[in-house]
Design a protein around this motif. Structure first.
Motif, PDB file in Angstrom:
ATOM      1  N   ALA A  78       0.485  -1.236   0.200  1.00  0.00           N
ATOM      2  CA  ALA A  78      -0.533  -0.006   0.096  1.00  0.00           C
ATOM      3  C   ALA A  78       0.675   1.260  -0.419  1.00  0.00           C
ATOM      4  O   ALA A  78       0.465   2.560  -0.735  1.00  0.00           O
ATOM      5  CB  ALA A  78      -1.695  -0.093   1.160  1.00  0.00           C
ATOM      6  N   PHE A  79       1.957   1.147   1.484  1.00  0.00           N
ATOM      7  CA  PHE A  79       3.366   2.696   1.291  1.00  0.00           C
ATOM      8  C   PHE A  79       3.352   2.609  -0.729  1.00  0.00           C
ATOM      9  O   PHE A  79       3.700   3.806  -0.645  1.00  0.00           O
ATOM     10  CB  PHE A  79       4.080   2.304   1.898  1.00  0.00           C
ATOM     11  CG  PHE A  79       4.772   2.977   2.268  1.00  0.00           C
ATOM     12  CD1 PHE A  79       3.338   4.448   3.711  1.00  0.00           C
ATOM     13  CD2 PHE A  79       5.972   3.574   2.417  1.00  0.00           C
ATOM     14  CE1 PHE A  79       5.102   5.142   3.371  1.00  0.00           C
ATOM     15  CE2 PHE A  79       6.592   4.497   2.240  1.00  0.00           C
ATOM     16  CZ  PHE A  79       6.113   5.350   3.554  1.00  0.00           C
ATOM     17  N   SER A  80       4.088   1.835  -0.941  1.00  0.00           N
ATOM     18  CA  SER A  80       4.444   2.027  -2.824  1.00  0.00           C
ATOM     19  C   SER A  80       4.223   2.316  -3.406  1.00  0.00           C
ATOM     20  O   SER A  80       4.358   2.805  -4.035  1.00  0.00           O
ATOM     21  CB  SER A  80       4.945   0.393  -3.117  1.00  0.00           C
ATOM     22  OG  SER A  80       5.625   0.829  -4.410  1.00  0.00           O
ATOM     23  N   GLN A  81       2.482   2.110  -3.857  1.00  0.00           N
ATOM     24  CA  GLN A  81       1.415   2.593  -4.372  1.00  0.00           C
ATOM     25  C   GLN A  81       1.189   4.312  -4.475  1.00  0.00           C
ATOM     26  O   GLN A  81       0.700   4.857  -5.142  1.00  0.00           O
ATOM     27  CB  GLN A  81       0.255   2.086  -4.716  1.00  0.00           C
ATOM     28  CG  GLN A  81      -0.094   0.246  -4.778  1.00  0.00           C
ATOM     29  CD  GLN A  81      -1.033  -0.373  -4.595  1.00  0.00           C
ATOM     30  OE1 GLN A  81      -2.010   0.224  -5.209  1.00  0.00           O
ATOM     31  NE2 GLN A  81      -1.045  -1.570  -3.748  1.00  0.00           N
ATOM     32  N   SER A  82       1.089   4.767  -2.762  1.00  0.00           N
ATOM     33  CA  SER A  82       0.293   5.685  -2.036  1.00  0.00           C
ATOM     34  C   SER A  82       1.605   6.619  -2.967  1.00  0.00           C
ATOM     35  O   SER A  82       3.089   6.473  -3.471  1.00  0.00           O
ATOM     36  CB  SER A  82       0.454   5.944  -1.065  1.00  0.00           C
ATOM     37  OG  SER A  82      -0.595   4.765  -0.415  1.00  0.00           O
ATOM     38  N   SER A  83       0.886   8.163  -3.093  1.00  0.00           N
ATOM     39  CA  SER A  83       1.374   9.344  -3.693  1.00  0.00           C
ATOM     40  C   SER A  83       2.832   9.766  -2.355  1.00  0.00           C
ATOM     41  O   SER A  83       2.661   9.500  -1.531  1.00  0.00           O
ATOM     42  CB  SER A  83       0.692  10.280  -3.715  1.00  0.00           C
ATOM     43  OG  SER A  83       0.526  10.764  -2.579  1.00  0.00           O
ATOM     44  N   LYS A  84       3.591  10.263  -3.768  1.00  0.00           N
ATOM     45  CA  LYS A  84       4.871  10.687  -2.417  1.00  0.00           C
ATOM     46  C   LYS A  84       4.283  12.267  -1.193  1.00  0.00           C
ATOM     47  O   LYS A  84       5.066  12.302  -0.258  1.00  0.00           O
ATOM     48  CB  LYS A  84       5.932  11.258  -3.658  1.00  0.00           C
ATOM     49  CG  LYS A  84       7.411  12.030  -2.753  1.00  0.00           C
ATOM     50  CD  LYS A  84       8.129  12.620  -3.817  1.00  0.00           C
ATOM     51  CE  LYS A  84       9.302  12.729  -2.450  1.00  0.00           C
ATOM     52  NZ  LYS A  84      10.666  13.217  -3.565  1.00  0.00           N
ATOM     53  N   PRO A  85       3.162  12.880  -1.356  1.00  0.00           N
ATOM     54  CA  PRO A  85       3.212  13.958  -0.512  1.00  0.00           C
ATOM     55  C   PRO A  85       2.217  12.909   0.630  1.00  0.00           C
ATOM     56  O   PRO A  85       2.276  13.273   1.746  1.00  0.00           O
ATOM     57  CB  PRO A  85       2.104  14.267  -0.960  1.00  0.00           C
ATOM     58  CG  PRO A  85       2.104  14.565  -2.354  1.00  0.00           C
ATOM     59  CD  PRO A  85       3.173  13.431  -2.036  1.00  0.00           C
TER      60      PRO A  85
END
Length: 673
Positions: A643-650
């Motif tokens: 999930a973290f990998s897919q999330s946007s940088k902000p």
């Protein structure tokens, strides 16, 4: 028309010569790296008594001899051939050339045995021969043209008029640019009319580009990061690591991927899942044979894929063993195994640990083939009214329900009557499938021993011994209830032995081993007396739409390309398994995280099942959760790193900040009296 003619003329002017690298472009090996070839060569020489040197010593000396040969004769742009390398090897071992000739001949024979075609390279060559006026082959190799022709056989036959330039015969290399200069001279063409295809960044891309040639990199046959880990494990695994790396690469190359999703499914299956899963299946076969067993039952539903793999391995290894598929499930076996209701026995259907995400009274009753209405009076007496039957129970309510079931005589009577009915038809099914005769093993891809304990209890109740059970692993909390415990492949929490640093492994194995039918919820007698399984409703299209067919074909391809004559089940690869699993699960790239995280993962028992998402991008509204419990969990199977990998940088940045704040707050609150 004039414009089209001009474009055609321009195209023909710029498409004169197409050159190809050879190794890992048109052909590759069944091992990971050249070091793997040397190690297998040394093992073969040692086994055939052509040398008494330990395999690792010979393999490393063979590599060093190659390095010295080039260093002593002027580097890569020299006339070093395989004979010069073996002269160095003879010098290192204080032998004459006549003594090492059998080694050289064995190396060439092994190269020929392990060489494989790269399908994409084959298609590129075919297209080039149809569209280019000239074709050339370039190789920074110590073999001669004659030796290459012997090794490659009919895989890449040179055609009349095609140029073949090899470093050992030309004293020039691609990496220095010398071989490309010779190509332009021999073909009488300028660099702008040459397009070179190869796999090596410096030799096949940087060097020709710097000279003005066009390049068309073909990188598919390069080892990926996971395969490199396995290849590096060759030394401690007696060569198995390099076989795994080679089989992973060949499986990737064999299965065509039509899009990004299929590429991810194929590559992760070949490089992360297949090495460990296939080794487990191979272990079950070897273990059964070691014990003198002639029959193995692979338990549904994971067993459907396991049996497919086992059938292929059996054929490849020439084994004489009967492989069968047995329809079973917790719903179908736990209830028949109950001959008494105690706090210990109800753990099988109402466990205090490791249960489904959501558990209601209706689901518990369903596991016992009853409805809440059958025990409505008893439920109401402890506060479980009809309005509460379908909601998820908290831990206190589960404990209250356990106490009610154990202490209530009327509930025990109903449950045991239901168990007796289920046991009667299960025994008939087991008899029909041959479990009442001979010795056999059952195989489960799990770690909890639930099915082993249930089957053992049923068999013992009718005077039969417990089965030999082969499990993937054994998690903590599994206890012997009097029937022994399964033998395990990967890890054993009871003895604290094996490999435990494998996050997400059970989830990943359930994904790739999904069957095309629903879980077994019981059995029924059909006309004619045959006992058939009752299957829960299941929509297989969800897994197929996700791409499970690609996963299954890749697993089978991996077995097909493995060099089984060399392969042995190698526990030493467990360290590599840990490294690969951690790399994928803890540090997935966004594409792999999105595709594997979208699998419709099934949770629950029998007909009371539901799908959960493994990973989705975090959203703004998720960011308050780390303040409370430190993590965002949508369900117990949640893949945080995916999930973290897919999330946007902000979002990732804000999540990290909130996580730190949450930890500080919990420490402060925990420090207060």
């Amino acid at each position: 028309m004039k414009k089209l003619a001009q474009q055609s003329q321009l195209s023909s002017m710029t498409k004169t010569l197409r050159s190809f690298d050879v190794f890992d472009t048109l052909v590759t090996r069944s091992v990971g790296s050249p070091h793997g070839l040397f190690l297998l060569l040394s093992i073969r020489l040692y086994r055939s008594r052509k040398t008494n040197l330990p395999p690792e010593v010979f393999a490393r000396q063979r590599h060093h001899a190659e390095q010295r040969a080039f260093a002593n004769r002027g580097g890569l742009d020299s006339d070093v051939g395989v004979y010069e390398i073996y002269r160095e090897l003879a010098h290192a071992f204080r032998l004459d050339m006549e003594s090492v000739h059998p080694w050289l001949a064995e190396e060439l024979a092994l190269e020929r045995e392990l060489i494989r075609e790269v399908e994409k390279g084959k298609q590129l060559l075919k297209t080039a021969r149809e569209n280019y006026s000239k074709i050339a082959f370039l190789s920074d190799m110590y073999l001669s043209r004659q030796q290459l022709e012997y090794i490659m056989g009919p895989i890449v036959p040179w055609q009349q008029g095609e140029l073949v330039l090899i470093s050992s015969e030309c004293s020039k290399s691609k990496v220095s640019g010398g071989l490309f200069k010779l190509l332009m001279k021999e073909a009488s063409v300028g660099p702008e009319k040459i397009t070179h295809c190869g796999n090596h960044f410096w030799s096949d891309v940087h060097s020709p580009k710097s000279m003005g040639l066009r390049t068309d990199p073909m990188l598919d046959a390069n080892l990926n990061i996971y395969e490199q880990i396995f290849d590096n494990a060759m030394w401690e695994s007696h060569g198995v690591g390099t076989l795994v790396a080679g089989a992973s690469r060949l499986a990737r190359l064999r299965i065509e991927a039509r899009n990004q999703s299929e590429r991810s499914l194929r590559d992760i299956t070949a490089s992360v899942v297949a090495p460990q899963l296939v080794d487990f299946v191979n272990w079950t076969l070897s273990e059964a044979i070691r014990r003198g067993l002639k029959r193995i039952y692979y338990l549904s539903r994971d067993g459907q894929v396991l049996k497919l793999l086992a059938e292929k391995i059996k054929s490849a290894r020439g084994l004489d063993i009967d492989l069968r598929y047995l329809y079973t499930g917790r719903q179908a076996w736990v209830l028949p195994s109950l001959t008494e209701i105690t706090y210990r026995t109800i753990e099988a259907f109402l466990p205090s640990r490791f249960d489904v995400e959501k558990l209601s009274i209706r689901m518990v009753c369903s596991r016992l083939e009853l409805s809440p209405g059958d025990i409505a009076k008893e439920l109401d007496s402890v506060g479980f009214t009809e309005s509460s039957w379908d909601r998820s129970l908290d831990e206190a309510e589960k404990a209250r329900l356990r106490t009610l079931i154990v202490e209530s005589g009327s509930i025990r009577e109903k449950f045991l009557a239901s168990a007796a009915r289920a046991r009667e038809i299960l025994v008939q099914y087991l008899d029909q499938e041959g479990l009442m005769e001979g010795e056999y093993a059952i195989v489960d891809n799990g770690t909890g021993a639930t099915l082993h304990n249930a089957l053992s209890a049923v068999l013992v109740s009718i005077g039969r011994p417990p089965p030999v059970s082969l499990y993937h692993g054994r998690r903590s909390g599994v206890v012997d209830i009097g029937h022994g415990l399964p033998d395990v492949y990967l890890n054993n929490s009871e003895s604290r032995t094996g490999y435990f640093n494998l996050p997400g492994l059970n989830t990943l194995m359930e994904i790739v081993c999904i069957a095309d039918h629903g879980t077994v919820i019981g059995y029924r007698k059909c006309p004619g007396g045959k006992i058939s399984p009752l299957l829960a409703r299941y929509d297989s299209s969800r897994a197929e739409n996700w791409g499970h067919d690609v996963v299954r074909r890749t697993l089978l391809a991996y077995v097909d390309v493995m060099q089984w004559s060399w392969y042995e089940s190698a526990p030493a690869l467990g360290t590599a398994f840990e490294q690969v699993q951690n790399l994928f699960w803890r540090n997935p790239n966004p594409i792999d995280a999105r595709i594997w995280g979208s699998f419709p993962f099934e949770d629950g028992w029998g007909n009371e099942t539901f799908s959960v998402v493994l990973a989705r991008p975090y959203r703004l509204r998720d960011l308050l959760r780390p303040l409370k419990n430190g993590m965002v969990h949508d369900n117990r199977h949640w893949w945080h790193d995916g999930a973290f990998s897919q999330s946007s940088k902000p979002i990732r940045g804000m999540y990290t900040i909130m996580l730190r704040i949450g930890r500080k707050l919990r420490r402060l609150l925990g420090a207060q009296p």
